[in-house]
Design a protein around this motif. Structure first.
Motif, PDB file in Angstrom:
ATOM      1  N   CYS A   8       0.838  -1.196   0.000  1.00 19.56           N
ATOM      2  CA  CYS A   8       0.000   0.000   0.000  1.00 19.56           C
ATOM      3  C   CYS A   8       0.876   1.249   0.000  1.00 19.56           C
ATOM      4  N   SER A  10      -0.276   4.276   0.388  1.00 19.71           N
ATOM      5  CA  SER A  10      -0.824   5.275   1.304  1.00 19.71           C
ATOM      6  C   SER A  10      -0.259   5.127   2.704  1.00 19.71           C
ATOM      7  N   CYS A  11      -0.210   3.902   3.200  1.00 22.26           N
ATOM      8  CA  CYS A  11       0.321   3.707   4.550  1.00 22.26           C
ATOM      9  C   CYS A  11       1.646   2.947   4.536  1.00 22.26           C
ATOM     10  N   CYS A  31      -6.505  -1.630   0.453  1.00 19.87           N
ATOM     11  CA  CYS A  31      -5.685  -1.881   1.619  1.00 19.87           C
ATOM     12  C   CYS A  31      -6.561  -2.191   2.834  1.00 19.87           C
ATOM     13  N   GLU A  33      -5.736  -1.907   5.834  1.00 19.55           N
ATOM     14  CA  GLU A  33      -5.417  -0.975   6.917  1.00 19.55           C
ATOM     15  C   GLU A  33      -6.127   0.368   6.743  1.00 19.55           C
ATOM     16  N   CYS A  34      -6.022   0.953   5.569  1.00 15.10           N
ATOM     17  CA  CYS A  34      -6.550   2.297   5.375  1.00 15.10           C
ATOM     18  C   CYS A  34      -7.632   2.359   4.288  1.00 15.10           C
TER      19      CYS A  34
HETATM   20 ZN   LIG Z   1      -2.924   1.382   3.375  1.00 12.34          ZN
END
Ligand SMILES: [Zn+2]
Length: 53
Positions: A8, A10-11, A31, A33-34
């Motif tokens: 990912c 983004s994170c 993702c 997570e996010c």
């Molecule tokens: Zn992410």
């Protein structure tokens, strides 16, 4: 079912996900997570740790 490796942007986290062939074809991987769609498929883990150093 095949499991795929993703990263990912983004994170900045790698994750793996089990996808059905239909899901894989759709390309709608997000993702866990996010929830971002800024994900890139990886084929191996080994290089992931080297980038943070
Ligand atoms: Zn992410």
């Amino acid at each position: 079912m095949p499991q795929y490796e993703f990263f990912c942007h983004s994170c900045n986290r790698p994750f793996s996900k089990t996808l059905t062939p239909a899901e894989y074809k759709e390309g709608t991987v997000t993702c866990p997570e996010c929830g971002s769609k800024e994900v890139e498929q990886r084929w191996f883990y080994a290089a992931a740790d080297r980038r943070s150093a």
